[in-house]
Design a protein around this motif. Structure first.
Motif, PDB file in Angstrom:
ATOM      1  N   GLN A   1     -12.967  12.072 -47.597  1.00 22.21           N
ATOM      2  CA  GLN A   1     -12.129  12.743 -47.298  1.00 22.21           C
ATOM      3  C   GLN A   1     -10.473  13.071 -46.993  1.00 22.21           C
ATOM      4  OE1 GLN A   1     -14.549  12.596 -43.903  1.00 22.21           O
ATOM      5  NE2 GLN A   1     -15.503  14.245 -43.301  1.00 22.21           N
ATOM      6  N   ALA A   2     -10.382  10.929 -46.892  1.00 20.37           N
ATOM      7  CA  ALA A   2      -8.870  10.811 -46.611  1.00 20.37           C
ATOM      8  C   ALA A   2      -7.952  11.229 -48.243  1.00 20.37           C
ATOM      9  CB  ALA A   2      -8.109   9.352 -46.540  1.00 20.37           C
TER      10      ALA A   2
ATOM     11  N   ALA B   1      -4.049  14.418 -51.779  1.00 22.54           N
ATOM     12  CA  ALA B   1      -3.661  14.853 -52.733  1.00 22.54           C
ATOM     13  C   ALA B   1      -3.543  17.033 -52.296  1.00 22.54           C
ATOM     14  CB  ALA B   1      -5.795  16.190 -53.072  1.00 22.54           C
ATOM     15  N   GLU B   2      -4.164  17.354 -51.081  1.00 21.65           N
ATOM     16  CA  GLU B   2      -3.435  18.267 -50.513  1.00 21.65           C
ATOM     17  C   GLU B   2      -1.988  18.315 -50.206  1.00 21.65           C
ATOM     18  OE1 GLU B   2      -6.670  18.748 -47.934  1.00 21.65           O
ATOM     19  OE2 GLU B   2      -7.848  20.457 -48.604  1.00 21.65           O
ATOM     20  N   ALA B   3      -1.432  17.038 -49.639  1.00 18.14           N
ATOM     21  CA  ALA B   3      -0.436  16.628 -48.956  1.00 18.14           C
ATOM     22  C   ALA B   3       0.812  16.880 -50.479  1.00 18.14           C
ATOM     23  CB  ALA B   3      -0.195  15.650 -48.795  1.00 18.14           C
ATOM     24  N   ASP B   4       0.202  16.353 -51.359  1.00 17.11           N
ATOM     25  CA  ASP B   4       0.811  15.987 -52.771  1.00 17.11           C
ATOM     26  C   ASP B   4       1.056  17.304 -53.208  1.00 17.11           C
ATOM     27  OD1 ASP B   4       0.973  13.968 -52.680  1.00 17.11           O
ATOM     28  OD2 ASP B   4      -0.498  13.122 -54.138  1.00 17.11           O
ATOM     29  N   ARG B   5       0.188  18.353 -53.208  1.00 13.42           N
ATOM     30  CA  ARG B   5      -0.182  19.312 -53.356  1.00 13.42           C
ATOM     31  C   ARG B   5       0.461  20.709 -52.990  1.00 13.42           C
ATOM     32  NH1 ARG B   5      -4.314  24.051 -52.759  1.00 13.42           N
ATOM     33  NH2 ARG B   5      -3.717  23.120 -50.509  1.00 13.42           N
TER      34      ARG B   5
ATOM     35  N   ALA C   1       4.497  21.673 -63.681  1.00 11.46           N
ATOM     36  CA  ALA C   1       3.166  20.312 -64.082  1.00 11.46           C
ATOM     37  C   ALA C   1       2.923  19.701 -62.754  1.00 11.46           C
ATOM     38  CB  ALA C   1       3.958  19.744 -64.936  1.00 11.46           C
ATOM     39  N   ALA C   2       4.252  19.379 -61.992  1.00  8.94           N
ATOM     40  CA  ALA C   2       3.508  18.660 -60.121  1.00  8.94           C
ATOM     41  C   ALA C   2       2.917  19.232 -59.706  1.00  8.94           C
ATOM     42  CB  ALA C   2       4.566  18.087 -59.850  1.00  8.94           C
ATOM     43  N   LEU C   3       2.772  20.327 -59.703  1.00  5.15           N
ATOM     44  CA  LEU C   3       2.398  21.343 -58.938  1.00  5.15           C
ATOM     45  C   LEU C   3       0.685  21.465 -59.419  1.00  5.15           C
ATOM     46  CD1 LEU C   3       1.334  23.452 -56.501  1.00  5.15           C
ATOM     47  CD2 LEU C   3       2.608  24.675 -58.121  1.00  5.15           C
ATOM     48  N   ASN C   4       0.522  21.414 -60.924  1.00  2.00           N
ATOM     49  CA  ASN C   4      -0.844  21.937 -61.387  1.00  2.00           C
ATOM     50  C   ASN C   4      -1.387  20.346 -61.106  1.00  2.00           C
ATOM     51  OD1 ASN C   4       0.251  24.364 -62.089  1.00  2.00           O
ATOM     52  ND2 ASN C   4       0.434  23.901 -64.001  1.00  2.00           N
ATOM     53  N   ALA C   5      -0.841  19.148 -61.504  1.00  2.00           N
ATOM     54  CA  ALA C   5      -1.065  17.753 -61.298  1.00  2.00           C
ATOM     55  C   ALA C   5      -1.958  17.951 -59.427  1.00  2.00           C
ATOM     56  CB  ALA C   5      -0.445  16.717 -61.554  1.00  2.00           C
ATOM     57  N   ALA C   6      -1.102  18.187 -58.767  1.00  2.00           N
ATOM     58  CA  ALA C   6      -1.733  18.247 -57.547  1.00  2.00           C
ATOM     59  C   ALA C   6      -3.006  19.151 -57.411  1.00  2.00           C
ATOM     60  CB  ALA C   6      -0.625  18.349 -55.936  1.00  2.00           C
TER      61      ALA C   6
ATOM     62  N   ARG D   1      -6.117  17.354 -58.758  1.00  2.00           N
ATOM     63  CA  ARG D   1      -6.515  15.739 -58.632  1.00  2.00           C
ATOM     64  C   ARG D   1      -7.030  16.355 -56.595  1.00  2.00           C
ATOM     65  NH1 ARG D   1      -1.203  14.025 -58.977  1.00  2.00           N
ATOM     66  NH2 ARG D   1      -0.002  14.985 -57.552  1.00  2.00           N
ATOM     67  N   ILE D   2      -6.806  17.614 -55.809  1.00  2.00           N
ATOM     68  CA  ILE D   2      -7.293  18.105 -55.041  1.00  2.00           C
ATOM     69  C   ILE D   2      -8.882  18.531 -55.541  1.00  2.00           C
ATOM     70  CG2 ILE D   2      -7.921  20.594 -53.216  1.00  2.00           C
ATOM     71  CD1 ILE D   2      -4.754  20.187 -53.040  1.00  2.00           C
TER      72      ILE D   2
END
Length: 427
Positions: free
Chosen positions: A140-141, A146-150, A193-198, A201-202
């Motif tokens: 969950q953490a 990952a949601e915050a990075d996104r 690219a960073a958004l897709n990676a986030a 990760r989600i």
């Protein structure tokens, strides 16, 4: 000298029989006269015999009362709930919590078996639950991170989109060089690219969270099974009821499926009745049924017909019915033999005590008190034939020969004859 008979001899011989007959006649007459005199003297001297005194009796004036038409049956009571308690596991008894005859409620512990291995299994299952819960919390953490990075990558991508649009318009107007636009394009592509990676990760964090949640559920299920297995080592009451015989003691080893005791609920009981088919027209649920003990004529409790079978029992030509009885004070017990009387109908009639009835040649009689002017007591006992019906306790129903208000002799009937004078004792 010749001898000659006397001239008087023949006359003397003929007179003797006549004289003897005369004397005999006189003697007979004298005896008859003496007998008559003696008889007259006795008639004069002896007193006249008095009539016998009236017989002292007790009597009862009949009154109309309800008379029941009934049929009696004998059977054994059945508890509506009776459970045999068995062991679900094998083990050694470490504690017994109840005694024979105790009234207990559902869920009350009856006895405890030693649960060494199941306790360890439960402890391990609880540890697995804690580990699975920690794994879930970590997943969950990670998902939250990952949601915050996104969210950050999305904000950067939006900024780069704005910068791209502004720079593109300035380059088109000649205000900026092409190299400025190329730099903005590279920055925008990096943000995408960073958004897709986030996003990836989600998705990975969500998969890990789902796996950890499934693992937690498996651990909880295994713990529940282990706990249930552990609970099998404590035998509890499945219903409210009375504890039967406990043939075990502390230290005994019991196998799986072993019978430990019985629980019986006696709040109400049923009695199976085989009713002859000729009563089928009158047989219906709700008919009153009186219950008696074998040695008692007084009804112990009254129940009613609760079930009537839809068909006749083959061969017996009877109908199965059940009567249900309450059990106030727990006076009745499961499998107890009793007498039951089904009350078909009730109508007014007269009943006489059994002590008032005499039988002669198969015919039943009673003595009825009637007034008489010919006796000093003023009453005589008149013998009257009667027809008898049902018997209730110590009384017979009289179907013919008596009516309401008749005064019937209830004691001393062995000393009476028809129309004998009587005196009435007060009761």
């Amino acid at each position: 000298m010749d001898s000659h008979p006397s001239p008087t001899a023949p006359s003397m011989v003929g007179a003797r029989p006549k004289l003897r007959s005369l004397w005999l006649g006189l003697l007979t007459a004298a005896l008859l006269l003496a007998g008559v005199l003696v008889w007259r003297l006795r008639q004069t001297d002896e007193p006249t015999l008095a009539p016998p005194p009236p017989t002292s009796v007790t009597a009862e004036r009949l009154q109309s009362r309800p008379v029941q038409s009934r049929s009696e049956f004998v059977g054994a009571l059945e508890a509506q709930e009776r459970v045999t308690v068995r062991s679900e596991v094998e083990g050694r008894i470490s504690q017994i919590f109840v005694e024979n005859g105790d009234q207990i409620t559902a869920g009350t512990p009856i006895l405890q078996l030693i649960p060494d291995r199941p306790e360890a299994v439960v402890s391990g299952a609880i540890a697995d639950i804690e580990l699975a819960r920690a794994t879930r919390n970590s997943a969950q953490a990670q998902l939250l991170e990952a949601e915050a990075d996104r969210d950050s990558a999305l904000a950067d991508k939006n900024l780069q989109d704005t910068e791209f649009n502004r720079t593109e318009s300035l380059v088109a107007a000649g205000a900026l060089a092409q190299q400025n636009l190329d730099q903005v394009v590279r920055n925008r592509e990096s943000a995408i690219a960073a958004l897709n990676a986030a996003e990836r990760r989600i998705q990975s964090a969500q998969a890990q969270l789902a796996e950890s949640v499934a693992g937690l559920r498996r651990a909880e299920s295994q713990a529940a099974v282990a706990t249930e297995d552990l609970s099998d080592y404590q035998i509890v009451a499945p219903i409210d009821g009375s504890v039967g015989d406990l043939p075990v003691k502390v230290g005994d080893y019991v196998s799986q499926g072993a019978e430990l005791t019985t629980l019986t609920r006696n709040q109400s009981l049923d009695l199976r009745l085989s009713i002859p088919v000729e009563h089928s027209a009158a047989l219906r649920p709700g008919l009153p049924v009186e219950l008696r003990m074998e040695a008692s004529d007084e009804p112990l409790v009254t129940g009613q017909i609760s079930f009537v079978a839809a068909r006749v029992e083959e061969g017996a030509q009877s109908i199965l019915a059940k009567a249900t009885f309450p059990n106030p004070g727990n006076l009745l017990r499961d499998e107890q033999f009793v007498r039951a009387a089904v009350i078909w109908e009730e109508q007014p009639g007269v009943m006489v005590p059994t002590t008032a009835i005499s039988r002669v040649g198969g015919q039943s009689f009673v003595f009825v008190v009637e007034p008489s002017d010919e006796t000093d007591s003023g009453y005589v006992a008149v013998q009257r034939p009667i027809q008898l019906g049902v018997i209730e306790g110590n009384r017979y129903e009289v179907t013919q020969g008596l009516s309401n208000g008749d005064n019937v002799v209830t004691s001393g009937i062995l000393r009476l004859s028809d129309s004998a004078p009587i005196t009435l004792e007060s009761q």
